[in-house]
Design a protein around this motif. Structure first.
Motif, short mmCIF file in Angstrom:
data_model
loop_
_atom_site.label_atom_id
_atom_site.label_comp_id
_atom_site.label_asym_id
_atom_site.label_seq_id
_atom_site.Cartn_x
_atom_site.Cartn_y
_atom_site.Cartn_z
N SER A 97 0.84 -1.20 0.00
CA SER A 97 0.00 0.00 0.00
C SER A 97 0.87 1.25 0.00
CB SER A 97 -0.92 0.01 1.21
OG SER A 97 -1.86 -1.04 1.16
N SER A 98 0.28 2.37 -0.34
CA SER A 98 1.04 3.61 -0.46
C SER A 98 1.41 4.22 0.88
CB SER A 98 0.25 4.64 -1.29
OG SER A 98 -0.99 4.91 -0.67
N SER A 99 0.54 4.08 1.88
CA SER A 99 0.79 4.69 3.18
C SER A 99 0.39 3.74 4.30
CB SER A 99 -0.01 5.99 3.32
OG SER A 99 -1.40 5.70 3.42
N VAL A 100 0.86 4.04 5.49
CA VAL A 100 0.50 3.23 6.66
C VAL A 100 -1.00 3.27 6.88
CG1 VAL A 100 0.76 3.03 9.16
CG2 VAL A 100 2.76 3.49 7.72
N ASN A 101 -1.60 4.43 6.69
CA ASN A 101 -3.03 4.57 6.90
C ASN A 101 -3.82 3.67 5.95
OD1 ASN A 101 -5.29 5.90 8.24
ND2 ASN A 101 -5.65 6.93 6.30
N SER A 102 -3.46 3.67 4.68
CA SER A 102 -4.17 2.83 3.72
C SER A 102 -3.90 1.35 3.99
CB SER A 102 -3.78 3.19 2.29
OG SER A 102 -2.39 2.99 2.06
N GLU A 160 6.74 -3.35 10.61
CA GLU A 160 7.04 -3.72 9.23
C GLU A 160 6.62 -2.61 8.26
OE1 GLU A 160 6.41 -7.61 6.29
OE2 GLU A 160 5.68 -7.64 8.36
N LEU A 161 5.50 -1.98 8.54
CA LEU A 161 4.99 -0.92 7.66
C LEU A 161 5.76 0.38 7.82
CD1 LEU A 161 1.15 -1.51 8.14
CD2 LEU A 161 2.46 -1.96 6.05
N CYS A 162 6.14 0.69 9.05
CA CYS A 162 6.76 1.99 9.33
C CYS A 162 8.28 1.97 9.26
CB CYS A 162 6.33 2.47 10.72
SG CYS A 162 4.57 2.77 10.91
N GLY A 163 8.88 0.82 9.49
CA GLY A 163 10.34 0.75 9.50
C GLY A 163 10.90 0.73 10.91
N ASP A 164 12.20 0.57 11.01
CA ASP A 164 12.85 0.39 12.31
C ASP A 164 12.81 1.63 13.19
OD1 ASP A 164 13.47 -2.20 11.61
OD2 ASP A 164 15.49 -1.72 10.91
N ASP A 165 12.55 2.80 12.61
CA ASP A 165 12.50 4.02 13.43
C ASP A 165 11.19 4.15 14.21
OD1 ASP A 165 14.99 4.80 12.58
OD2 ASP A 165 14.24 6.02 10.93
N LEU A 208 0.70 7.60 10.46
CA LEU A 208 -0.32 7.17 9.51
C LEU A 208 -0.03 7.72 8.10
CD1 LEU A 208 -3.56 7.58 11.66
CD2 LEU A 208 -2.38 5.45 11.05
N ASP A 209 0.65 8.85 8.03
CA ASP A 209 0.98 9.46 6.74
C ASP A 209 2.29 8.93 6.16
OD1 ASP A 209 -1.30 11.11 6.80
OD2 ASP A 209 -0.25 12.59 8.03
N HIS A 210 2.95 8.08 6.90
CA HIS A 210 4.25 7.57 6.47
C HIS A 210 4.10 6.71 5.21
CE1 HIS A 210 8.38 6.14 6.96
NE2 HIS A 210 7.94 4.93 6.72
N GLY A 214 8.64 0.29 -0.43
CA GLY A 214 8.32 -0.78 -1.37
C GLY A 214 6.92 -0.74 -1.91
N ALA A 215 6.19 0.37 -1.67
CA ALA A 215 4.85 0.50 -2.22
C ALA A 215 4.87 0.29 -3.72
CB ALA A 215 4.29 1.90 -1.90
N ASN A 216 3.91 -0.49 -4.23
CA ASN A 216 3.92 -0.86 -5.65
C ASN A 216 2.49 -0.83 -6.19
OD1 ASN A 216 3.93 -2.36 -8.12
ND2 ASN A 216 5.86 -3.30 -7.50
#
Length: 260
Positions: A97-102, A160-165, A208-210, A214-216
């Motif tokens: 998906s394009s963003s964490v929210n979606s 996993e969606l947001c990354g290690d930060d 949520l806006d992050h 790898g969004a495809n």
């Protein structure tokens, strides 16, 4: 017993998110075939992530495994081994998906394809986003193990969606505080709240806006087609899905017609 892949008379769970049960049993020094066999669960259930088990039977399985291994946080350990890939096409749809929210919207929207017996919701309050997991049947055997595992799964999804930060702000646990909270504090690294109304992972709303790495869009379109086919098979269960939402939203105070 080996659970059927098609069960419509009771709440069922796709086994994918709990594939770690045999491994956790082995890590704790137990024989998976022996322990699971004691409650009539065939180890072959874990051969295919699409296999299903009833929600109640899963809770009993977790409770039995916790008792047999003497590990009060057995469910938490199982949940730690689950990632987006455990949710098949739906997990991949979220991953690309394009963003964490979606992505979270996708998981929430299609969770019923994987579990019947619980709902997941996303609420926002004063800058705090809460990804919540609520079980329909309160007080059922093993709910504490299932809930702890689900919390770890949600935590893993967000990482996993947001990354290690990414970091959680707080973790809400619906059952009472255990004698030893270290397994929870060590894994989540966030403020813990036991005896909460629900199991939830709280994090800063700005995530949520992050943009998901790898969004495809093209792969997303193809995956959506596969999920739509799965969804079409579930259309007859729409009234049940509404009743399921009402069971949890009324309790949580989010039961307006628009929200449902």
């Amino acid at each position: 017993m080996k659970s059927s892949k098609r069960q419509t008379s009771q709440a069922t769970v796709r086994i994918g998110a709990t594939m770690g049960v045999p491994e956790v049993l082995r890590n704790l020094g137990a024989d998976p075939a022996e322990v699971l066999g004691e409650i009539g669960v065939d180890l072959e259930l874990f051969d295919d992530p699409d296999n299903r088990i009833s929600f109640v039977a899963r809770g009993r399985m977790f409770a039995h495994c916790a008792a047999r291994t003497g590990c009060p946080h057995f469910g938490l350990l199982v949940g730690q081994k689950s990632h987006l890939s455990a949710f098949g096409f739906v997990g991949l749809l979220a991953k690309y998906s394009s963003s964490v929210n979606s992505a979270l919207g996708t998981l929430i929207r299609f969770l019923h394809l994987h579990v019947r017996g619980a709902t997941t919701t996303l609420t926002i309050d004063s800058g705090l986003a809460l990804l919540e997991y609520q079980i329909y049947q309160k007080g059922a055997l093993g709910n504490d193990q299932v809930g702890a595992g689900a919390t770890a799964v949600m935590f893993n999804f967000l990482r996993e969606l947001c990354g290690d930060d990414w970091q959680a702000v707080e973790i809400r646990i619906a059952h009472s505080q255990p004698d030893d909270v270290r397994p929870y504090s060590d894994y989540f690294g966030a403020q813990l709240h036991f005896n909460s109304e629900q199991y939830a992972v709280g994090f800063s709303e700005h995530w949520l806006d992050h943009r998901v790495s790898g969004a495809n869009p093209e792969l997303l379109r193809l995956l959506q087609g596969q999920v739509d086919k799965l969804e079409a098979r579930e259309e007859e269960r729409f009234p049940e899905q509404v009743r399921a939402l009402l069971r949890t939203t009324i309790v949580s105070g989010h039961s307006s017609a628009d929200q449902v």
